[in-house]
Design a protein around this motif. Structure first.
Motif, mmCIF file in Angstrom:
data_model
loop_
_atom_site.group_PDB
_atom_site.id
_atom_site.type_symbol
_atom_site.label_atom_id
_atom_site.label_comp_id
_atom_site.label_asym_id
_atom_site.label_seq_id
_atom_site.Cartn_x
_atom_site.Cartn_y
_atom_site.Cartn_z
ATOM 1 N N UNK A 466 35.714 36.468 36.503
ATOM 2 C CA UNK A 466 35.440 37.823 35.983
ATOM 3 C C UNK A 466 35.574 38.810 37.124
ATOM 4 N N UNK A 467 36.465 39.776 36.966
ATOM 5 C CA UNK A 467 36.706 40.739 38.036
ATOM 6 C C UNK A 467 36.555 42.153 37.477
ATOM 7 N N UNK A 468 35.602 42.884 38.012
ATOM 8 C CA UNK A 468 35.300 44.245 37.573
ATOM 9 C C UNK A 468 35.842 45.250 38.574
ATOM 10 N N UNK A 469 36.519 46.259 38.061
ATOM 11 C CA UNK A 469 36.932 47.390 38.894
ATOM 12 C C UNK A 469 36.291 48.650 38.346
ATOM 13 N N UNK A 470 35.328 49.179 39.057
ATOM 14 C CA UNK A 470 34.694 50.418 38.644
ATOM 15 C C UNK A 470 35.670 51.565 38.879
ATOM 16 N N UNK A 471 35.782 52.462 37.904
ATOM 17 C CA UNK A 471 36.835 53.478 37.943
ATOM 18 C C UNK A 471 36.264 54.893 37.911
#
Length: 507
Positions: A466-471
């Motif tokens: 699971x890879x999250x990129x906050x934008x």
């Protein structure tokens, strides 16, 4: 054209600063976009969105559609229910706009005399003035223009979403499809200048949006008004040069005007998504001719082949009409054959029904309802199978999902969040224990673990999958929630809806 009529509501008006509003939208993406303008205009006039589900708003606006079957019956049913509410609600106003208002005009006044304002597709910007005039004069207002007054994109906007938005590049339509009433209601195509479009896109990006959908009745014929047949492809490439804009979509193109330079622009522009909505309407060349659709099935399939040659991962969706006047079993089989070859990821499927004012309504050989229904069921069964097969091909694939504010129907039971992949497929995903939850507008990379006909599921077993990129878009969501006293905590809370077209398997 304008006129007035007596209004039964003689109650004193409310202070505008205290008034609440609600805009109810029916129909296409263009109507959704127009409703954002209507909301912006009403807020500029000092009104606030209605937030009490148990109390009717002070101003209720219906933005109508004349394309959908029984659109008028639905409208008058809703207006009838509001007539009784209005009697008990001092100062309440009701307005009707959009395509049905443009078409029916005095009919709305006659059938629902308690309506305060009727306005058309060409004068959306007049709504606040017409509401105030109706209150001041104590008589309802009808104003229908026959041509565009102000390009809608110059009007104030209250966007449905802080992380994704619509940008209209043209209005109107120059085609003469025999089943469609839109050209007579929206007028001839009018194109915005490229600089104005790009300035609006840039403003959305500056405000936090990372996804934009370009809108037009025939979006790929953009440029016809100023004589540049390659203008749409150039516009897509220009969008690719806007820093911070991560996803560009467009709807809806017309196969007759779809050129290879647009395919090249899509394939070579990183932020143009591998997703295409290409209306088929029928797979029978004879029916296409009767519909005045200026392409044939061979050309349509050739477009799909060239798109997939350049973008093998592209998801292609469509519109199909079943039971057009004179459609034979052979014609319908031709549609089934094209659908089988096209491998659509999803399709809007419609049963043909007469639309007063369209040439098709006057054609002989209108088909019996039971014939149309039976063919419709065969078509949807075929497309449902194809949807399931195409989604099954996504198993094991890692996808980038932009998280939306709308939870899935089973979110409370599954605890999954929801978003859209780059190809616009709907993805429900879970957040592994110990991982940070995303906000609407954030992006996550997950691997598809289950596939159904109309959605995908990703349940990462550990944080490593699971890879999250906050934008910036997620930051904009937090700001919007703080401004509206929301929680700003993850995607499961209440909030604005995604300002993008959804693609269900049928409509």
């Amino acid at each position: 054209m304008s006129s007035t009529m007596p209004s039964p509501d003689t109650a004193p008006p409310l202070d505008a600063a205290q008034r609440s509003y609600e805009v109810r939208t029916y129909g296409c993406q263009m109507n959704v976009h127009d409703s954002e303008r209507l909301a912006g205009l009403l807020e500029q006039a000092g009104m606030v969105p209605s937030r009490d589900p148990d109390t009717e708003a002070d101003v209720v606006v219906f933005n109508t559609c004349a394309v959908r079957e029984n659109a008028d019956n639905k409208l008058y049913g809703n207006l009838g229910r509001l007539a009784h509410v209005k009697e008990q609600h001092p100062g309440m106003q009701i307005a009707v706009g959009g395509c049905l208002a443009q078409k029916d005009r005095e009919t709305i006044q006659r059938r629902a005399p308690w309506v305060d304002v009727v306005f058309g597709t060409h004068n959306v910007g007049s709504l606040p003035t017409l509401l105030e005039r109706a209150r001041h004069n104590n008589e309802a207002q009808l104003e229908i223009l026959e041509s565009l007054d102000v390009f809608p994109s110059t009007l104030p906007t209250k966007r449905d979403s802080v992380y994704a938005g619509w940008v209209s590049i043209s209005v109107g339509c120059n085609n003469t499809c025999t089943f469609c009433i839109v050209p007579s209601l929206r007028g001839k195509e009018r194109d915005r200048r490229p600089g104005d479009i790009l300035a609006e896109v840039q403003a959305l990006v500056d405000d936090g949006a990372i996804e934009v959908t370009l809108l037009g009745q025939n979006v790929n014929s953009y440029g016809v008004e100023f004589g540049d047949r390659l203008a749409f492809g150039k516009l897509l490439r220009a969008c690719g040069r806007i820093p911070g804009l991560e996803r560009v979509r467009f709807t809806s193109p017309h196969p007759a005007a779809f050129t290879d330079d647009v395919i090249e622009a899509m394939a070579e522009t990183d932020n143009v998504m591998p997703q295409l909505h290409m209306p088929l309407q029928s797979g029978s060349d004879r029916v296409l001719k009767d519909m005045r659709r200026s392409y044939r099935s061979k050309k349509f399939l050739g477009i799909l082949d060239r798109v997939r040659q350049r973008m093998p991962e592209a998801a292609i969706t469509t519109d199909i009409i079943v039971g057009f006047p004179g459609e034979t079993e052979e014609d319908f089989q031709a549609t089934l054959d094209v659908v089988e070859q096209s491998r659509f990821a999803s399709a809007f499927t419609f049963q043909y029904s007469k639309r007063p004012g369209t040439p098709a309504a006057e054609l002989a050989d209108q088909l019996p309802k039971e014939v149309v229904q039976e063919r419709y069921e065969r078509l949807t069964a075929l497309q449902d199978r194809i949807c399931a097969e195409e989604n099954a091909r996504q198993l094991g694939r890692e996808v980038e999902v932009m998280v939306t504010a709308q939870p899935g129907r089973k979110a409370e039971q599954t605890h999954r969040l929801t978003g859209r992949a780059r190809d616009q497929r709907l993805v429900h995903f879970s957040v592994p224990d110990g991982a940070e939850a995303p906000r609407p507008g954030d992006l996550v990379n997950v691997t598809i673990t289950e596939a159904a006909a109309f959605h995908l599921i990703a349940d990462p077993p550990t944080t490593a999958q699971y890879h999250l990129r906050r934008s910036r878009a997620g930051d904009a969501w937090d700001r919007s929630q703080a401004d509206s006293c929301g929680t700003g905590q993850g995607a499961a809370g209440q909030g604005v809806s995604l300002g993008m077209p959804a693609l269900p398997p049928r409509a």
